[in-house]
Design a protein around this motif. Structure first.
Motif, PDB file in Angstrom:
ATOM      1  N   MET A 117       0.861  -1.164   0.000  1.00 31.81           N
ATOM      2  CA  MET A 117       0.000   0.000   0.000  1.00 31.81           C
ATOM      3  C   MET A 117       0.913   1.234   0.000  1.00 31.81           C
ATOM      4  O   MET A 117       1.849   1.314   0.784  1.00 31.81           O
ATOM      5  N   SER A 118       0.612   2.167  -0.860  1.00 34.73           N
ATOM      6  CA  SER A 118       1.448   3.363  -0.940  1.00 34.73           C
ATOM      7  C   SER A 118       1.223   4.277   0.266  1.00 34.73           C
ATOM      8  O   SER A 118       0.161   4.249   0.895  1.00 34.73           O
ATOM      9  N   GLU A 133       0.795   7.388   0.141  1.00 40.91           N
ATOM     10  CA  GLU A 133      -0.289   8.301  -0.233  1.00 40.91           C
ATOM     11  C   GLU A 133      -1.659   7.700   0.105  1.00 40.91           C
ATOM     12  O   GLU A 133      -2.520   8.375   0.660  1.00 40.91           O
ATOM     13  N   ARG A 134      -1.835   6.414  -0.209  1.00 45.81           N
ATOM     14  CA  ARG A 134      -3.105   5.754   0.096  1.00 45.81           C
ATOM     15  C   ARG A 134      -3.315   5.652   1.613  1.00 45.81           C
ATOM     16  O   ARG A 134      -4.415   5.876   2.113  1.00 45.81           O
ATOM     17  N   GLN A 183      -8.355  -2.279  -4.776  1.00 48.24           N
ATOM     18  CA  GLN A 183      -7.639  -1.256  -4.004  1.00 48.24           C
ATOM     19  C   GLN A 183      -7.732  -1.568  -2.513  1.00 48.24           C
ATOM     20  O   GLN A 183      -8.566  -2.340  -2.076  1.00 48.24           O
ATOM     21  N   TRP A 184      -6.845  -0.944  -1.729  1.00 51.40           N
ATOM     22  CA  TRP A 184      -6.876  -1.118  -0.281  1.00 51.40           C
ATOM     23  C   TRP A 184      -7.972  -0.237   0.311  1.00 51.40           C
ATOM     24  O   TRP A 184      -8.100   0.931  -0.036  1.00 51.40           O
ATOM     25  N   LYS A 185      -8.765  -0.848   1.227  1.00 51.96           N
ATOM     26  CA  LYS A 185      -9.823  -0.118   1.927  1.00 51.96           C
ATOM     27  C   LYS A 185      -9.767  -0.465   3.409  1.00 51.96           C
ATOM     28  O   LYS A 185      -9.238  -1.499   3.801  1.00 51.96           O
ATOM     29  N   TYR A 233     -13.189   4.371   0.119  1.00 50.96           N
ATOM     30  CA  TYR A 233     -12.166   4.230   1.157  1.00 50.96           C
ATOM     31  C   TYR A 233     -12.443   3.102   2.146  1.00 50.96           C
ATOM     32  O   TYR A 233     -11.516   2.556   2.719  1.00 50.96           O
ATOM     33  N   TYR A 270      -7.085  -3.361   7.276  1.00 49.29           N
ATOM     34  CA  TYR A 270      -7.278  -3.065   5.859  1.00 49.29           C
ATOM     35  C   TYR A 270      -7.564  -4.358   5.090  1.00 49.29           C
ATOM     36  O   TYR A 270      -7.111  -5.427   5.477  1.00 49.29           O
ATOM     37  N   LEU A 317      -6.538   7.229   3.593  1.00 45.42           N
ATOM     38  CA  LEU A 317      -7.396   6.384   4.427  1.00 45.42           C
ATOM     39  C   LEU A 317      -7.400   6.883   5.873  1.00 45.42           C
ATOM     40  O   LEU A 317      -8.445   6.892   6.531  1.00 45.42           O
TER      41      LEU A 317
END
Length: 112
Positions: A1-2, A4-5, A97-99, A32, A91, A9
């Motif tokens: 996971m970056s 930024e992400r 995508q990661w949420k 998100y 997560y 979150l």
């Protein structure tokens, strides 16, 4: 996971403390949060015991689609006490995508 992400979150978790300013909670948080977590915060009217935490911590991956992070901070609580807030963020990799899948927050008063 970056990073930024993770930052985005974390901002959304902080926003989910009080849902009263969002007319479309599901729409606002869908990019998100996992659907099950959105349902949980709607039932609870926000994340219980949440605090605005900005300090980042290392993320631990338990698989290619699951991860967790632990954040903690001390806040002044009265003239001589401190309050320790521990926040565990879980997560899940869904919808490509990661949420955020869940958040658990604990608070403890530290007396001198």
């Amino acid at each position: 996971m970056s990073q930024e992400r993770i930052n985005v979150l974390n901002e959304k978790i902080n926003e989910a403390t009080d849902l009263s300013s969002y007319s479309q909670i599901r729409t606002h948080f869908k990019p998100y949060f996992a659907d099950s977590f959105i349902n949980k915060i709607i039932r609870s009217n926000g994340i219980n015991n949440n605090a605005i935490l900005t300090k980042k911590a290392d993320i631990t991956y338990s698989s290619t689609i699951a991860a967790r992070m632990h954040q903690s901070a001390y806040f002044e609580s009265g003239p001589s006490n401190l309050e320790l807030v521990d926040r565990y963020v879980f997560y899940k990799f869904v919808d490509n995508q990661w949420k955020v899948d869940d958040v658990n927050v604990g608070r403890q008063i530290i007396e001198p």
